[in-house]
Design a protein around this motif. Structure first.
Motif, PDB file in Angstrom:
ATOM      1  N   ALA A  35       0.839  -1.199   0.000  1.00 15.52           N
ATOM      2  CA  ALA A  35       0.000   0.000   0.000  1.00 15.52           C
ATOM      3  C   ALA A  35       0.875   1.250   0.000  1.00 15.52           C
ATOM      4  O   ALA A  35       1.757   1.385   0.845  1.00 15.52           O
ATOM      5  N   PRO A  36       0.663   2.171  -0.930  1.00 14.24           N
ATOM      6  CA  PRO A  36       1.469   3.390  -0.980  1.00 14.24           C
ATOM      7  C   PRO A  36       1.311   4.215   0.293  1.00 14.24           C
ATOM      8  O   PRO A  36       0.201   4.403   0.780  1.00 14.24           O
ATOM      9  N   VAL A  37       2.447   4.678   0.844  1.00  9.39           N
ATOM     10  CA  VAL A  37       2.401   5.486   2.065  1.00  9.39           C
ATOM     11  C   VAL A  37       3.145   6.810   1.927  1.00  9.39           C
ATOM     12  O   VAL A  37       2.907   7.733   2.700  1.00  9.39           O
ATOM     13  N   ALA A  38       4.058   6.930   0.968  1.00 11.02           N
ATOM     14  CA  ALA A  38       4.829   8.161   0.817  1.00 11.02           C
ATOM     15  C   ALA A  38       5.277   8.302  -0.623  1.00 11.02           C
ATOM     16  O   ALA A  38       5.316   7.334  -1.386  1.00 11.02           O
ATOM     17  N   LYS A  39       5.615   9.549  -0.989  1.00  8.17           N
ATOM     18  CA  LYS A  39       6.081   9.812  -2.343  1.00  8.17           C
ATOM     19  C   LYS A  39       7.362  10.645  -2.247  1.00  8.17           C
ATOM     20  O   LYS A  39       7.418  11.634  -1.528  1.00  8.17           O
ATOM     21  N   LEU A  40       8.374  10.238  -2.990  1.00  8.51           N
ATOM     22  CA  LEU A  40       9.647  10.947  -3.030  1.00  8.51           C
ATOM     23  C   LEU A  40       9.756  11.608  -4.396  1.00  8.51           C
ATOM     24  O   LEU A  40       9.722  10.935  -5.426  1.00  8.51           O
ATOM     25  N   THR A  41       9.835  12.942  -4.402  1.00 10.03           N
ATOM     26  CA  THR A  41       9.932  13.687  -5.650  1.00 10.03           C
ATOM     27  C   THR A  41      10.998  14.763  -5.526  1.00 10.03           C
ATOM     28  O   THR A  41      11.418  15.115  -4.416  1.00 10.03           O
ATOM     29  N   ARG A  42      11.396  15.295  -6.658  1.00 11.55           N
ATOM     30  CA  ARG A  42      12.365  16.386  -6.678  1.00 11.55           C
ATOM     31  C   ARG A  42      11.737  17.599  -5.993  1.00 11.55           C
ATOM     32  O   ARG A  42      10.582  17.938  -6.226  1.00 11.55           O
ATOM     33  N   LEU A  43      12.487  18.254  -5.149  1.00 12.93           N
ATOM     34  CA  LEU A  43      12.020  19.458  -4.481  1.00 12.93           C
ATOM     35  C   LEU A  43      11.749  20.517  -5.530  1.00 12.93           C
ATOM     36  O   LEU A  43      12.566  20.756  -6.416  1.00 12.93           O
ATOM     37  N   GLY A  44      10.586  21.114  -5.470  1.00 12.00           N
ATOM     38  CA  GLY A  44      10.213  22.114  -6.454  1.00 12.00           C
ATOM     39  C   GLY A  44       9.563  21.527  -7.685  1.00 12.00           C
ATOM     40  O   GLY A  44       9.235  22.246  -8.614  1.00 12.00           O
ATOM     41  N   ALA A  45       9.374  20.212  -7.693  1.00 15.89           N
ATOM     42  CA  ALA A  45       8.724  19.563  -8.837  1.00 15.89           C
ATOM     43  C   ALA A  45       7.262  19.995  -8.877  1.00 15.89           C
ATOM     44  O   ALA A  45       6.616  20.082  -7.847  1.00 15.89           O
ATOM     45  N   PRO A  46       6.747  20.281 -10.043  1.00 14.67           N
ATOM     46  CA  PRO A  46       5.348  20.702 -10.127  1.00 14.67           C
ATOM     47  C   PRO A  46       4.412  19.564  -9.763  1.00 14.67           C
ATOM     48  O   PRO A  46       4.646  18.416 -10.136  1.00 14.67           O
ATOM     49  N   GLU A  47       3.388  19.895  -9.016  1.00 14.42           N
ATOM     50  CA  GLU A  47       2.374  18.903  -8.672  1.00 14.42           C
ATOM     51  C   GLU A  47       1.424  18.773  -9.859  1.00 14.42           C
ATOM     52  O   GLU A  47       1.120  19.741 -10.538  1.00 14.42           O
ATOM     53  N   HIS A  48       0.960  17.592 -10.110  1.00 15.12           N
ATOM     54  CA  HIS A  48       0.036  17.359 -11.208  1.00 15.12           C
ATOM     55  C   HIS A  48      -1.361  17.074 -10.684  1.00 15.12           C
ATOM     56  O   HIS A  48      -2.113  16.324 -11.279  1.00 15.12           O
ATOM     57  N   ALA A  49      -1.696  17.683  -9.559  1.00 14.40           N
ATOM     58  CA  ALA A  49      -3.023  17.477  -8.991  1.00 14.40           C
ATOM     59  C   ALA A  49      -4.064  18.160  -9.868  1.00 14.40           C
ATOM     60  O   ALA A  49      -3.860  19.261 -10.355  1.00 14.40           O
ATOM     61  N   VAL A  50      -5.154  17.486 -10.068  1.00 14.24           N
ATOM     62  CA  VAL A  50      -6.241  18.025 -10.870  1.00 14.24           C
ATOM     63  C   VAL A  50      -7.247  18.661  -9.934  1.00 14.24           C
ATOM     64  O   VAL A  50      -7.732  18.021  -9.012  1.00 14.24           O
TER      65      VAL A  50
END
Length: 84
Positions: A35-50
């Protein structure tokens, strides 16, 4: 671009490599028992939330008597008499 999913054990043992991958633009999802619990992304990466709020704006109207619509039927459903 899809995210790579890794379990917590793999994330602990390869954390430095995962951070480098995130720095390079990859998104890593960390899961516990699948089950997904966390997300690791580049700092300052644009969110793709709709944003769903207002997505039908201007495509429908609400009648002025909306709050009174079917009031008698609703009251009858609760065993009450007609609404005045």
């Amino acid at each position: 671009m899809s995210a790579r999913t890794v379990n917590i054990h793999e994330a602990k043992t390869t954390f430095s490599k995962l951070v480098e991958a995130a720095r390079d633009g990859e998104t890593i999802v960390i899961a516990k028992a699948g089950a997904p619990v966390a997300k690791l992304t580049r700092l300052g990466a644009p969110e793709h939330a709709v944003s769903r709020l207002g997505f039908l704006s201007g495509q429908a109207t609400i009648p002025d008597d909306f709050d009174a619509w079917a009031a008698d039927e609703i009251a009858a459903g609760f065993g009450m008499g007609p609404v005045a």
